[in-house]
Design a protein around this motif. Structure first.
Motif, PDB file in Angstrom:
ATOM      1  N   LEU A 283      39.888 -22.005  39.569  1.00 21.19           N
ATOM      2  CA  LEU A 283      38.921 -22.010  38.458  1.00 21.19           C
ATOM      3  C   LEU A 283      38.855 -23.678  37.859  1.00 21.19           C
ATOM      4  O   LEU A 283      37.887 -24.171  37.569  1.00 21.19           O
ATOM      5  CB  LEU A 283      39.270 -20.976  37.437  1.00 21.19           C
ATOM      6  N   GLN A 284      40.210 -24.123  37.602  1.00 24.25           N
ATOM      7  CA  GLN A 284      40.231 -25.394  36.963  1.00 24.25           C
ATOM      8  C   GLN A 284      39.415 -26.729  37.769  1.00 24.25           C
ATOM      9  O   GLN A 284      38.497 -27.153  36.934  1.00 24.25           O
ATOM     10  CB  GLN A 284      41.634 -25.855  36.635  1.00 24.25           C
ATOM     11  N   PRO A 285      39.620 -26.491  38.928  1.00 21.37           N
ATOM     12  CA  PRO A 285      38.927 -27.752  39.757  1.00 21.37           C
ATOM     13  C   PRO A 285      37.602 -27.371  39.995  1.00 21.37           C
ATOM     14  O   PRO A 285      36.607 -28.061  40.005  1.00 21.37           O
ATOM     15  CB  PRO A 285      39.764 -27.892  40.993  1.00 21.37           C
ATOM     16  N   SER A 286      37.110 -25.996  40.393  1.00 26.33           N
ATOM     17  CA  SER A 286      35.964 -25.680  40.717  1.00 26.33           C
ATOM     18  C   SER A 286      34.921 -25.621  39.769  1.00 26.33           C
ATOM     19  O   SER A 286      33.737 -25.750  39.834  1.00 26.33           O
ATOM     20  CB  SER A 286      36.015 -24.330  41.467  1.00 26.33           C
ATOM     21  N   MET A 287      35.268 -25.222  38.198  1.00 29.43           N
ATOM     22  CA  MET A 287      34.467 -24.888  37.391  1.00 29.43           C
ATOM     23  C   MET A 287      34.819 -26.115  36.255  1.00 29.43           C
ATOM     24  O   MET A 287      33.882 -26.692  35.653  1.00 29.43           O
ATOM     25  CB  MET A 287      34.737 -23.503  36.772  1.00 29.43           C
ATOM     26  N   TYR A 288      35.863 -25.960  35.729  1.00 28.91           N
ATOM     27  CA  TYR A 288      36.303 -26.661  34.353  1.00 28.91           C
ATOM     28  C   TYR A 288      36.501 -28.146  34.507  1.00 28.91           C
ATOM     29  O   TYR A 288      36.514 -28.598  33.593  1.00 28.91           O
ATOM     30  CB  TYR A 288      37.469 -26.235  33.691  1.00 28.91           C
ATOM     31  N   SER A 289      36.303 -28.625  35.915  1.00 29.76           N
ATOM     32  CA  SER A 289      36.216 -30.269  35.914  1.00 29.76           C
ATOM     33  C   SER A 289      34.774 -30.804  35.656  1.00 29.76           C
ATOM     34  O   SER A 289      34.645 -31.900  35.395  1.00 29.76           O
ATOM     35  CB  SER A 289      36.559 -30.508  37.568  1.00 29.76           C
ATOM     36  N   SER A 290      33.768 -29.675  35.608  1.00 31.91           N
ATOM     37  CA  SER A 290      32.398 -30.175  35.092  1.00 31.91           C
ATOM     38  C   SER A 290      32.310 -30.390  33.669  1.00 31.91           C
ATOM     39  O   SER A 290      32.451 -29.588  32.818  1.00 31.91           O
ATOM     40  CB  SER A 290      31.463 -29.025  35.518  1.00 31.91           C
ATOM     41  N   ARG A 291      32.148 -31.687  33.372  1.00 32.16           N
ATOM     42  CA  ARG A 291      32.012 -32.159  31.922  1.00 32.16           C
ATOM     43  C   ARG A 291      30.785 -31.417  31.199  1.00 32.16           C
ATOM     44  O   ARG A 291      30.954 -31.118  30.036  1.00 32.16           O
ATOM     45  CB  ARG A 291      31.787 -33.786  31.744  1.00 32.16           C
ATOM     46  N   TRP A 292      29.710 -31.186  31.913  1.00 31.53           N
ATOM     47  CA  TRP A 292      28.503 -30.696  31.220  1.00 31.53           C
ATOM     48  C   TRP A 292      28.912 -29.175  30.925  1.00 31.53           C
ATOM     49  O   TRP A 292      28.476 -28.547  29.886  1.00 31.53           O
ATOM     50  CB  TRP A 292      27.432 -30.634  32.211  1.00 31.53           C
TER      51      TRP A 292
END
Length: 385
Positions: A283-292
């Motif tokens: 989840l950290q790389p796939s979702m929470y790497s999105s700044r928006w």
């Protein structure tokens, strides 16, 4: 309740051995330097073959026929049910039981966003209908003064829609775009939540299938081979995340440690290790790497804590029930009541995840277990409580 995994011919076949009697294997002639020789093609069951089988089984749940279920809420419900069936079939898969509730909560967020989007649409449609009367020259200053029933109905409809719309005062539209700014934000968050939800399922469900069918020894031996099945044109793997952001099937120690703990009967430790894998590696790389996405999640949390604007934001929480509404009996675990808390920060998110895991474990081992079991059965069948 259907079994969580399908039956495959490979279930009874031996790893790294031929899967057909030699007499049934096809033969062909191959030219060599000293002439033609007869070659027998012997199919061998490899670790890659098994991973491909279990990966396709997971894909059929979220993408029957090779096409992702287009409605993210319906896809989420299929994922929730699959997690729930895993735990019902084998309570050692406690991470899957907790995941059924956590994934259900993702669906609750999607439903909330969809409902607010609908309220925005209803208020916009009512406003446009009322504008049509005004543009035709009807300008009543007070509702009781109007003699036109249609106009009166349009005014009442707009008032009701505006009162129901929680963002009526704070929203705006950009020229040429069908969605308002808040609707666009909700739409983006929903897509990212669906992306994370689907990606995690496609990663973790095959792990459980492999372990359940083949046992720990072969699981340990074959885990590093999983990544090799990605990229074959004849056997494509459904992976919704850009491989540059999150490569498929990378070997992660938390996965092996999680299933080793299951084998040892250390259920709580298995949940901990798989939760770390879930949050840190997927989840950290796939979702929470999105700044928006991070910006929107921060805004949602701040709005909920402060209560401004009311009705737009939703609490970040997990309720150990098949319903979405929070409960006051210990089954709802909240993220934080601090306005500065940030769900996108792994170090802040993990204590929340561990609290949920601990509460789930506690309830499974006291008088509330039947209550938890019933909720998981409802999720497995798609029946709300």
């Amino acid at each position: 309740m259907p079994a969580p995994f399908k039956s495959h011919p490979s279930d009874t076949q031996v790893l790294n051995q031929n899967i057909r009697p030699l007499s049934e294997c096809p033969k062909r002639l191959v030219k060599r330097e000293h002439g033609w020789i007869e070659v027998t093609d012997v199919p061998i069951l490899t670790g890659e073959c098994l991973w491909h089988i279990y990966q396709k089984e997971a894909e059929e749940i979220v993408a029957p026929g090779g096409v992702l279920i287009p409605d993210p809420v319906a896809r989420n419900q299929a994922i929730n049910a699959a997690y729930a069936r895993l735990w019902l079939a084998d309570p050692r898969f406690q991470w899957a039981g907790l995941a059924a509730f956590a994934s259900k909560q993702v669906g609750c967020g999607m439903l909330h966003a969809t409902r607010v989007t609908q309220l925005i649409d209803e208020e916009r449609d009512a406003r446009q209908a009322l504008r049509g009367f005004y543009e035709s020259g009807m300008h009543p200053e007070k509702l009781p003064d109007t003699e036109n029933p249609a106009l009166k109905a349009a005014i009442e409809r707009h008032l009701m829609a505006a009162n129901a719309n929680p963002v009526s005062t704070y929203d705006a539209y950009k020229r040429g775009r069908p969605l308002s700014l808040i609707q666009e934000s909700f739409d983006f968050v929903n897509k990212m939540m669906a992306l994370g939800n689907t990606t995690l399922f496609l990663d973790v469900y095959p792990l459980h299938a492999f372990y359940a069918k083949r046992g720990l020894e072969e699981f340990r031996k074959c885990l590093p081979m999983r990544k090799k099945i990605f990229g074959h044109s004849d056997f494509p793997v459904l992976w919704p995340v850009d491989k540059e952001i999150l490569p498929f099937g990378l070997f992660k120690k938390e996965v092996l440690q999680g299933f080793e703990a299951i084998e040892k009967g250390q259920t709580a430790e298995s949940v901990k290790q798989l939760a770390i894998h879930e949050q840190k590696n997927i989840l950290q790389p796939s979702m929470y790497s999105s700044r928006w996405l991070v910006k929107l999640l921060r805004g949602n949390h701040a709005a909920f804590v402060t209560g401004f604007p009311s009705g737009v934001s939703q609490a970040i929480e997990v309720t150990l029930s098949s319903q979405c509404e929070p409960l006051e009996d210990g089954r709802t675990i909240s993220f934080s009541d601090s306005i500065f808390a940030d769900l996108s920060v792994l170090e802040e998110r993990m204590p929340f995840v561990f609290r949920a895991a601990e509460q789930f474990h506690t309830m499974l081992n006291d008088h509330r277990r039947p209550q938890i079991e019933q909720s998981i059965r409802e999720i497995a069948s798609g029946t709300p409580s």
